[in-house]
Design an enzyme around this catalytic site. Structure first.
Site, PDB file in Angstrom:
ATOM      1  N   HIS A  72       0.807  -1.213   0.000  1.00 51.77           N
ATOM      2  CA  HIS A  72       0.000   0.000   0.000  1.00 51.77           C
ATOM      3  C   HIS A  72       0.845   1.270   0.000  1.00 51.77           C
ATOM      4  O   HIS A  72       0.382   2.300  -0.494  1.00 51.77           O
ATOM      5  CB  HIS A  72      -0.930   0.018   1.210  1.00 51.77           C
ATOM      6  N   GLY A  73       2.026   1.227   0.537  1.00 54.63           N
ATOM      7  CA  GLY A  73       2.816   2.447   0.559  1.00 54.63           C
ATOM      8  C   GLY A  73       4.149   2.267   1.247  1.00 54.63           C
ATOM      9  O   GLY A  73       4.323   1.371   2.082  1.00 54.63           O
TER      10      GLY A  73
END
Length: 476
Positions: A326-327
């Site tokens: 996700h990041g």
């Protein structure tokens, strides 16, 4: 080009007007050009790495397919899979994670009294890189496993990867599902077009009215330097509804646009906040990612086949990597770890919970289900605090504030959040109770009434929506 932009509202009708009269092969070539234009509208320079990796994937798959057709599933095909994986993950790591790991190394040196000035790239992250990387990898892995044949058409394969509705934020379409839809003629039906209109309308309502109106409230709550307990609690609730309506709204629009052209995308969300436990949640939330991680990471690691201890370790690895997907931030790693711990705890306690569950009074089944849903919803909301926090320090501050949940009570702000979330909650309660996932398609009423309902949703989205915001998952 954002789905919720004027440019897209012009782009889509033009694409459809040209698409419908064309024969199948011309439709594919036109959609490929339209998809390239769609992606280039952000930054045409990022087409180069995208085309490079898809070309490598196509060539590797062709080589593996040739080897399998002659020699079967021999080790000779493995170097081509490795090349494909290295090319895709190398591109992802270069753009998304290089600066994160370099900065983290510098922080680690400083923690132990050393000094290191890490060299960082400071490059812009290509939109949707995590999505199209996983979409392409599923293709080469499936060919390597002998689960699908390598495509004979480079342009058809390119369209399957670049098709604009799913390109930048999913759902993550498997090649074995989407590629046959590309290669075979499509025949959009009136029922499919009507379903597409329903999905697009409901998706815009969720994104523009609910998510975009919640966005400034969420920003306000997460910008407080010293939030009270009630503000921290409300931040978790507000962001839970914002991110769900933002991401599922995008997915609904993408699925609806695809239906208008005769394509079928997988369902990506199925009432996730009605989940009673973490296992159920991950079968309802971002289904295309959770099933991808299961099939291409968790099961190859061994799944649950080598004892409970190994299964727990595999679950933790899978969820930590899902968080990192996700990041590039420690909050995302912690969020994945948190959900991994919930899954491990649930699987460890599942036998005891099942025995205890069997003793509950029959007439209280519904009440027990509601209790489980409420408890797990709050666990999920705390996970969203981890996900949204700007730093570990802010997370620690908000976590400490939650020990006094009524501190700085703000009923006016709470009523604004509740008012915006109410339409979604009402519809989904009816969907859950009636077990009709198609509730909002109004199929049991006349076309005139259905059109009136869509008109109301469209009016609210157009004239009562919030300031246009980029979709949250575009950054991934």
């Amino acid at each position: 080009m954002l789905f919720n932009s004027f440019r897209f509202l012009v782009f889509l009708p033009v694409v459809l007007a040209i698409y419908y009269p064309l024969p199948h092969k011309a439709q594919n070539r036109f959609l490929l050009l339209a998809s390239l234009f769609f992606y280039a509208s952000w930054d045409w320079r990022f087409l180069a790495p995208l085309l490079m990796t898809t070309s490598i994937d196509f060539w590797c798959a062709r080589c593996m397919g040739a080897i399998i057709s002659v020699h079967g599933l021999t080790p000779a095909r493995k170097p081509y899979l490795i090349l494909s994986v290295v090319a895709n993950l190398g591109l992802l790591g270069f753009f998304k994670y290089f600066d994160f790991f370099a900065s983290s190394a510098g922080d680690l040196f400083r923690l132990f009294g050393g000094h290191l000035n890490p060299w960082t790239l400071r490059v812009i992250l290509p939109v949707g890189i995590s999505f199209y990387t996983f979409q392409a990898l599923s293709y080469t892995i499936d060919v390597y496993r002998g689960q699908m044949h390598a495509s004979s058409s480079y342009l058809d394969f390119l369209l399957a990867v670049l098709y604009f509705p799913h390109l930048v934020a999913g759902p993550i379409q498997r090649a074995n599902s989407l590629l046959p839809q590309v290669t075979n003629p499509r025949h959009p039906t009136s029922e499919g077009i009507l379903a597409g209109v329903h999905l697009i309308t409901w998706g815009y309502f969720k994104k523009v009215y609910i998510a975009d109106n919640l966005a400034p409230l969420v920003d306000q709550l997460f910008s407080l330097p010293h939030p009270g307990g009630f503000q921290a609690l409300l931040a978790g609730y507000a962001f839970a509804f914002q991110i769900y309506c933002d991401f599922s709204g995008y997915t609904d629009i993408a699925r609806g646009v695809a239906k208008l052209m005769g394509f079928e995308f997988m369902i990506n969300f199925h009432l996730p906040y009605f989940s009673r436990n973490p296992k159920e949640f991950w079968s309802r939330w971002h289904i295309s990612l959770s099933t991808w991680m299961r099939d291409y990471l968790y099961i190859p690691l061994g799944g649950g086949r080598r004892g409970r201890g190994r299964m727990f370790g595999n679950l933790m690895i899978t969820m930590i990597l899902a968080g990192l997907w996700h990041g590039a931030a420690w909050t995302f790693v912690l969020w994945g770890t948190y959900h991994g711990v919930l899954l491990v705890a649930y699987h460890a306690l599942e036998p005891a919970l099942s025995r205890a569950w069997s003793f509950r009074p029959r007439h209280l089944h519904g009440l027990f289900d509601l209790l489980c849903i409420a408890v797990f919803f709050h666990l999920t909301c705390y996970g969203w605090l981890i996900f949204r926090a700007r730093s570990l320090g802010q997370l620690a501050t908000m976590t400490a504030a939650l020990t006094h949940p009524l501190q700085n009570l703000d009923l006016q702000l709470a009523s604004r959040v509740a008012w915006l979330a109410a339409p979604l909650v009402l519809i989904q309660i009816i969907q859950g109770l009636s077990r009709r996932a198609d509730f909002l398609s109004f199929r049991w009423v006349t076309l005139e009434v259905r059109a009136a309902c869509y008109a109301v949703l469209s009016y609210v989205a157009l004239f009562r929506g919030g300031a246009p915001k980029s979709f949250i998952y575009f950054q991934f």
